[in-house]
Scaffold this motif. Structure first.
Motif, PDB file in Angstrom:
ATOM      1  N   VAL A  75       0.844  -1.195   0.000  1.00 30.79           N
ATOM      2  CA  VAL A  75       0.000   0.000   0.000  1.00 30.79           C
ATOM      3  C   VAL A  75       0.883   1.250   0.000  1.00 30.79           C
ATOM      4  N   GLU A  81      -4.379  -1.484  -2.788  1.00 28.66           N
ATOM      5  CA  GLU A  81      -5.312  -0.642  -2.032  1.00 28.66           C
ATOM      6  C   GLU A  81      -6.153  -1.508  -1.119  1.00 28.66           C
ATOM      7  N   VAL A  83      -9.799  -1.393   0.438  1.00 23.91           N
ATOM      8  CA  VAL A  83     -11.061  -0.678   0.239  1.00 23.91           C
ATOM      9  C   VAL A  83     -12.125  -1.274   1.157  1.00 23.91           C
ATOM     10  N   SER A  97      -3.766  -1.412  -7.337  1.00 26.32           N
ATOM     11  CA  SER A  97      -3.909  -0.076  -7.914  1.00 26.32           C
ATOM     12  C   SER A  97      -3.534  -0.179  -9.389  1.00 26.32           C
TER      13      SER A  97
END
Length: 154
Positions: A75, A81, A83, A97
């Motif tokens: 990250v 990512e 989420v 990403s």
């Protein structure tokens, strides 16, 4: 017993040492600082977007208590990512990403080359036989591992 080169555990450790060294060195030469575990996490996430941390750990046979640090570094590098889950607002799902997708695309040819370097001491037919036997050996002790491989159920 004096000759450690007759012990499979010793030889497996030595091959693992060389494997990690080759991986890190070759990726470093093209400007990437991924570890083999980070690559495995990215690759598994690419093909299983939306998975959670614990499931990802099982999919790459990595310890559940330390996978968080691996994900944290990915990250921070902008490759993955976390989420909020659409199914459970308390849960976090993992996704690559755009940068993570691009890194994987660029690295796949090098990863294939590295695999050949790891087994450079074997000819092609020996490499194939070795992989068959290695998979069989790993499968035979999977449940005895601190971090057994747990395939994601579809």
């Amino acid at each position: 017993m004096r000759d450690l080169s007759e012990l499979p555990g010793y030889l497996i450790r030595r091959l693992h040492q060389a494997s990690v060294s080759i991986f890190v060195e070759d990726l470093g030469e093209v400007g990437h600082s991924l570890t083999p575990v980070q690559f495995a996490a990215l690759n598994a996430t690419r093909f299983n977007p939306g998975t959670d941390q614990a499931t990802l750990a099982g999919m790459i046979a990595y310890d559940r208590t330390t996978i968080g640090g691996v994900i944290d570094r990915l990250v921070q590098k902008g490759l993955m990512e976390r989420v909020v889950s659409t199914r459970d607002r308390r849960a976090r799902e993992l996704r690559l990403s755009d940068a993570g997708e691009a890194v994987l695309d660029s690295l796949y040819p090098l990863i294939v080359k590295i695999q050949g370097e790891i087994l450079a001491g074997l000819d092609e037919s020996e490499q194939q036989a070795f992989l068959v036997l290695l998979k069989k050996a790993v499968d035979g002790v999977n449940d005895r591992s601190r971090a057994p491989l747990r395939l994601r159920e579809s």
